[in-house]
Design a protein around this motif. Structure first.
Motif, PDB file in Angstrom:
ATOM      1  N   GLU A 130      86.645  39.329  88.380  1.00 21.23           N
ATOM      2  CA  GLU A 130      87.203  38.551  89.483  1.00 21.23           C
ATOM      3  C   GLU A 130      87.557  37.158  88.984  1.00 21.23           C
ATOM      4  O   GLU A 130      86.754  36.507  88.311  1.00 21.23           O
ATOM      5  CB  GLU A 130      86.187  38.447  90.622  1.00 21.23           C
ATOM      6  CG  GLU A 130      86.643  37.587  91.786  1.00 21.23           C
ATOM      7  CD  GLU A 130      85.556  37.372  92.817  1.00 21.23           C
ATOM      8  OE1 GLU A 130      85.843  36.723  93.843  1.00 21.23           O
ATOM      9  OE2 GLU A 130      84.416  37.826  92.595  1.00 21.23           O
ATOM     10  N   VAL A 131      88.761  36.700  89.308  1.00 17.57           N
ATOM     11  CA  VAL A 131      89.171  35.335  88.995  1.00 17.57           C
ATOM     12  C   VAL A 131      88.715  34.430  90.135  1.00 17.57           C
ATOM     13  O   VAL A 131      89.022  34.687  91.304  1.00 17.57           O
ATOM     14  CB  VAL A 131      90.695  35.240  88.809  1.00 17.57           C
ATOM     15  CG1 VAL A 131      91.110  33.794  88.540  1.00 17.57           C
ATOM     16  CG2 VAL A 131      91.152  36.140  87.666  1.00 17.57           C
ATOM     17  N   VAL A 132      87.963  33.378  89.799  1.00 12.93           N
ATOM     18  CA  VAL A 132      87.388  32.478  90.805  1.00 12.93           C
ATOM     19  C   VAL A 132      88.089  31.125  90.729  1.00 12.93           C
ATOM     20  O   VAL A 132      88.223  30.547  89.648  1.00 12.93           O
ATOM     21  CB  VAL A 132      85.873  32.305  90.582  1.00 12.93           C
ATOM     22  CG1 VAL A 132      85.303  31.264  91.535  1.00 12.93           C
ATOM     23  CG2 VAL A 132      85.163  33.638  90.766  1.00 12.93           C
ATOM     24  N   SER A 133      88.523  30.629  91.887  1.00 11.81           N
ATOM     25  CA  SER A 133      89.262  29.366  91.942  1.00 11.81           C
ATOM     26  C   SER A 133      88.547  28.289  92.746  1.00 11.81           C
ATOM     27  O   SER A 133      89.105  27.215  92.968  1.00 11.81           O
ATOM     28  CB  SER A 133      90.656  29.606  92.549  1.00 11.81           C
ATOM     29  OG  SER A 133      91.390  30.533  91.775  1.00 11.81           O
ATOM     30  N   HIS A 134      87.329  28.556  93.193  1.00  9.14           N
ATOM     31  CA  HIS A 134      86.628  27.592  94.039  1.00  9.14           C
ATOM     32  C   HIS A 134      85.291  27.198  93.416  1.00  9.14           C
ATOM     33  O   HIS A 134      84.642  28.003  92.748  1.00  9.14           O
ATOM     34  CB  HIS A 134      86.378  28.182  95.428  1.00  9.14           C
ATOM     35  CG  HIS A 134      85.527  29.419  95.404  1.00  9.14           C
ATOM     36  ND1 HIS A 134      86.053  30.674  95.205  1.00  9.14           N
ATOM     37  CD2 HIS A 134      84.183  29.592  95.532  1.00  9.14           C
ATOM     38  CE1 HIS A 134      85.083  31.577  95.219  1.00  9.14           C
ATOM     39  NE2 HIS A 134      83.940  30.948  95.412  1.00  9.14           N
ATOM     40  N   CYS A 135      84.904  25.956  93.655  1.00 14.16           N
ATOM     41  CA  CYS A 135      83.573  25.501  93.263  1.00 14.16           C
ATOM     42  C   CYS A 135      82.553  25.962  94.310  1.00 14.16           C
ATOM     43  O   CYS A 135      82.905  26.282  95.440  1.00 14.16           O
ATOM     44  CB  CYS A 135      83.537  23.979  93.154  1.00 14.16           C
ATOM     45  SG  CYS A 135      84.595  23.292  91.861  1.00 14.16           S
ATOM     46  N   GLY A 136      81.287  25.988  93.897  1.00 16.60           N
ATOM     47  CA  GLY A 136      80.232  26.365  94.824  1.00 16.60           C
ATOM     48  C   GLY A 136      79.502  27.606  94.373  1.00 16.60           C
ATOM     49  O   GLY A 136      79.726  28.132  93.277  1.00 16.60           O
ATOM     50  N   PRO A 137      78.607  28.113  95.222  1.00 20.09           N
ATOM     51  CA  PRO A 137      77.799  29.282  94.852  1.00 20.09           C
ATOM     52  C   PRO A 137      78.651  30.535  94.693  1.00 20.09           C
ATOM     53  O   PRO A 137      79.638  30.733  95.404  1.00 20.09           O
ATOM     54  CB  PRO A 137      76.833  29.424  96.041  1.00 20.09           C
ATOM     55  CG  PRO A 137      76.873  28.116  96.750  1.00 20.09           C
ATOM     56  CD  PRO A 137      78.242  27.568  96.537  1.00 20.09           C
ATOM     57  N   LEU A 138      78.258  31.372  93.747  1.00 23.23           N
ATOM     58  CA  LEU A 138      78.874  32.684  93.628  1.00 23.23           C
ATOM     59  C   LEU A 138      78.251  33.596  94.671  1.00 23.23           C
ATOM     60  O   LEU A 138      77.048  33.552  94.917  1.00 23.23           O
ATOM     61  CB  LEU A 138      78.648  33.266  92.233  1.00 23.23           C
ATOM     62  CG  LEU A 138      79.264  32.497  91.063  1.00 23.23           C
ATOM     63  CD1 LEU A 138      78.985  33.222  89.751  1.00 23.23           C
ATOM     64  CD2 LEU A 138      80.764  32.315  91.253  1.00 23.23           C
ATOM     65  N   VAL A 139      79.079  34.428  95.272  1.00 23.15           N
ATOM     66  CA  VAL A 139      78.597  35.324  96.319  1.00 23.15           C
ATOM     67  C   VAL A 139      78.693  36.765  95.839  1.00 23.15           C
ATOM     68  O   VAL A 139      79.271  37.059  94.802  1.00 23.15           O
ATOM     69  CB  VAL A 139      79.404  35.142  97.623  1.00 23.15           C
ATOM     70  CG1 VAL A 139      79.205  33.738  98.159  1.00 23.15           C
ATOM     71  CG2 VAL A 139      80.883  35.419  97.391  1.00 23.15           C
ATOM     72  N   VAL A 159      78.103  25.595  84.929  1.00 19.81           N
ATOM     73  CA  VAL A 159      77.486  26.729  85.610  1.00 19.81           C
ATOM     74  C   VAL A 159      76.028  26.371  85.856  1.00 19.81           C
ATOM     75  O   VAL A 159      75.279  26.098  84.912  1.00 19.81           O
ATOM     76  CB  VAL A 159      77.583  28.012  84.767  1.00 19.81           C
ATOM     77  CG1 VAL A 159      76.980  29.195  85.527  1.00 19.81           C
ATOM     78  CG2 VAL A 159      79.031  28.300  84.390  1.00 19.81           C
ATOM     79  N   GLN A 160      75.651  26.339  87.112  1.00 22.44           N
ATOM     80  CA  GLN A 160      74.266  26.038  87.464  1.00 22.44           C
ATOM     81  C   GLN A 160      73.523  27.346  87.694  1.00 22.44           C
ATOM     82  O   GLN A 160      73.913  28.155  88.537  1.00 22.44           O
ATOM     83  CB  GLN A 160      74.196  25.164  88.710  1.00 22.44           C
ATOM     84  CG  GLN A 160      72.793  24.631  88.993  1.00 22.44           C
ATOM     85  CD  GLN A 160      72.761  23.668  90.159  1.00 22.44           C
ATOM     86  OE1 GLN A 160      73.110  24.027  91.274  1.00 22.44           O
ATOM     87  NE2 GLN A 160      72.351  22.431  89.901  1.00 22.44           N
ATOM     88  N   VAL A 161      72.465  27.540  86.916  1.00 22.04           N
ATOM     89  CA  VAL A 161      71.691  28.778  86.971  1.00 22.04           C
ATOM     90  C   VAL A 161      70.244  28.424  87.291  1.00 22.04           C
ATOM     91  O   VAL A 161      69.570  27.774  86.492  1.00 22.04           O
ATOM     92  CB  VAL A 161      71.762  29.543  85.632  1.00 22.04           C
ATOM     93  CG1 VAL A 161      71.020  30.869  85.743  1.00 22.04           C
ATOM     94  CG2 VAL A 161      73.205  29.762  85.209  1.00 22.04           C
ATOM     95  N   ALA A 162      69.799  28.835  88.470  1.00 17.82           N
ATOM     96  CA  ALA A 162      68.414  28.585  88.891  1.00 17.82           C
ATOM     97  C   ALA A 162      68.026  27.120  88.702  1.00 17.82           C
ATOM     98  O   ALA A 162      66.938  26.798  88.230  1.00 17.82           O
ATOM     99  CB  ALA A 162      67.464  29.498  88.125  1.00 17.82           C
ATOM    100  N   THR A 180      68.357  36.146  87.010  1.00 21.54           N
ATOM    101  CA  THR A 180      68.645  34.795  87.495  1.00 21.54           C
ATOM    102  C   THR A 180      69.877  34.730  88.389  1.00 21.54           C
ATOM    103  O   THR A 180      70.277  33.655  88.810  1.00 21.54           O
ATOM    104  CB  THR A 180      68.872  33.858  86.300  1.00 21.54           C
ATOM    105  OG1 THR A 180      70.011  34.319  85.566  1.00 21.54           O
ATOM    106  CG2 THR A 180      67.671  33.822  85.393  1.00 21.54           C
ATOM    107  N   GLN A 181      70.488  35.851  88.692  1.00 20.98           N
ATOM    108  CA  GLN A 181      71.809  35.811  89.304  1.00 20.98           C
ATOM    109  C   GLN A 181      71.843  35.347  90.750  1.00 20.98           C
ATOM    110  O   GLN A 181      72.904  35.021  91.266  1.00 20.98           O
ATOM    111  CB  GLN A 181      72.472  37.185  89.210  1.00 20.98           C
ATOM    112  CG  GLN A 181      72.938  37.502  87.807  1.00 20.98           C
ATOM    113  CD  GLN A 181      73.560  38.878  87.724  1.00 20.98           C
ATOM    114  OE1 GLN A 181      73.788  39.523  88.731  1.00 20.98           O
ATOM    115  NE2 GLN A 181      73.823  39.326  86.526  1.00 20.98           N
ATOM    116  N   SER A 182      70.712  35.302  91.433  1.00 23.52           N
ATOM    117  CA  SER A 182      70.740  34.952  92.847  1.00 23.52           C
ATOM    118  C   SER A 182      70.991  33.466  93.083  1.00 23.52           C
ATOM    119  O   SER A 182      71.242  33.057  94.212  1.00 23.52           O
ATOM    120  CB  SER A 182      69.421  35.359  93.510  1.00 23.52           C
ATOM    121  OG  SER A 182      68.342  34.688  92.886  1.00 23.52           O
ATOM    122  N   LYS A 183      70.935  32.633  92.028  1.00 21.40           N
ATOM    123  CA  LYS A 183      71.102  31.187  92.194  1.00 21.40           C
ATOM    124  C   LYS A 183      72.092  30.670  91.161  1.00 21.40           C
ATOM    125  O   LYS A 183      71.727  29.981  90.218  1.00 21.40           O
ATOM    126  CB  LYS A 183      69.757  30.476  92.048  1.00 21.40           C
ATOM    127  CG  LYS A 183      68.705  30.913  93.060  1.00 21.40           C
ATOM    128  CD  LYS A 183      67.384  30.218  92.809  1.00 21.40           C
ATOM    129  CE  LYS A 183      66.323  30.684  93.806  1.00 21.40           C
ATOM    130  NZ  LYS A 183      65.011  30.028  93.546  1.00 21.40           N
TER     131      LYS A 183
END
Length: 208
Positions: A130-139, A159-162, A180-183
């Motif tokens: 998936e190409v992502v163009s927005h900042c913020g949490p990954l869903v 990339v902020q991880v936990a 760690t993927q939930s955060k």
């Protein structure tokens, strides 16, 4: 960074990339990373590479693998699946197909095209990009995702991880263990340019 989290993250940079000849001998590819996760040690269950297309031609046979290509740069490239179907690729669009399918490519202009390639061994892993163009949490990071990769498309991607930050340069690849993927969230230190993509998110998962 805590040791247990550090073990779940791996950043691949230009120092790790390896240039390799194509199986069909008609060019070369830049291998970014590969691994044997969830497969025997002698089997590459996943592999990322960058290919530069400068002429029309046929793709190599990779039986037993599922392939996805994303065009990073270039004009239109048409993939022809032995006359059965045709797919046109433009910047940041993708095509997925079996590694044993007969595929040839045709470039619309003389401009070279750069492709991000992902292959996963069909008996062990599947994938989605998936190409992502927005900042913020990954869903949509469900428990079924076993490995997550982030391919940076912009300089200064963070990339902020936990709660810990990994700063990336454009063209680098980050591997994240599913624990760690939930955060996970994305940001750009210098500010995001309008109408530009941040990263390509790649999810690898087993049949559960």
């Amino acid at each position: 960074m805590q040791n247990h989290l550090k073990q779940k993250l791996q950043l691949y940079t230009a120092a790790d990339f390896i240039e390799q000849r194509w199986k069909n001998g008609r060019g070369s590819t830049l291998e970014l990373a590969k691994g044997s996760d969830y497969a025997p040690a002698d089997v590459h269950s996943w592999r990322f590479s960058i290919a530069t297309l400068s002429e029309n031609g046929s793709y190599s046979n990779f039986a037993g693998y599922q392939r996805t290509q994303v065009m990073l740069e270039g004009d239109t490239v048409q993939l022809d699946f032995a006359g059965a179907k045709k797919i046109q690729l433009h910047k940041l669009t993708q095509a997925s197909f079996r590694g044993d399918q007969a595929v040839s490519c045709s470039l619309a202009t003389t401009r070279t095209a750069t492709m991000l390639n992902l292959m996963t061994a069909s008996n062990y892993l599947q994938h989605r990009l998936e190409v992502v163009s927005h900042c913020g949490p990954l869903v949509d990071l469900s428990s079924k995702v076993d490995l997550l990769f982030v391919y940076a498309l912009q300089e200064g991607l963070t990339v902020q991880v936990a709660g810990h930050c990994v700063r990336m340069k454009s063209g680098q690849l980050l591997k994240i263990d599913r624990v760690t993927q939930s955060k996970i969230s994305l940001s750009v230190s210098a500010g995001k340019l309008p109408d530009t993509a941040l990263a390509i998110i790649i999810k690898l998962f087993r049949d559960h």
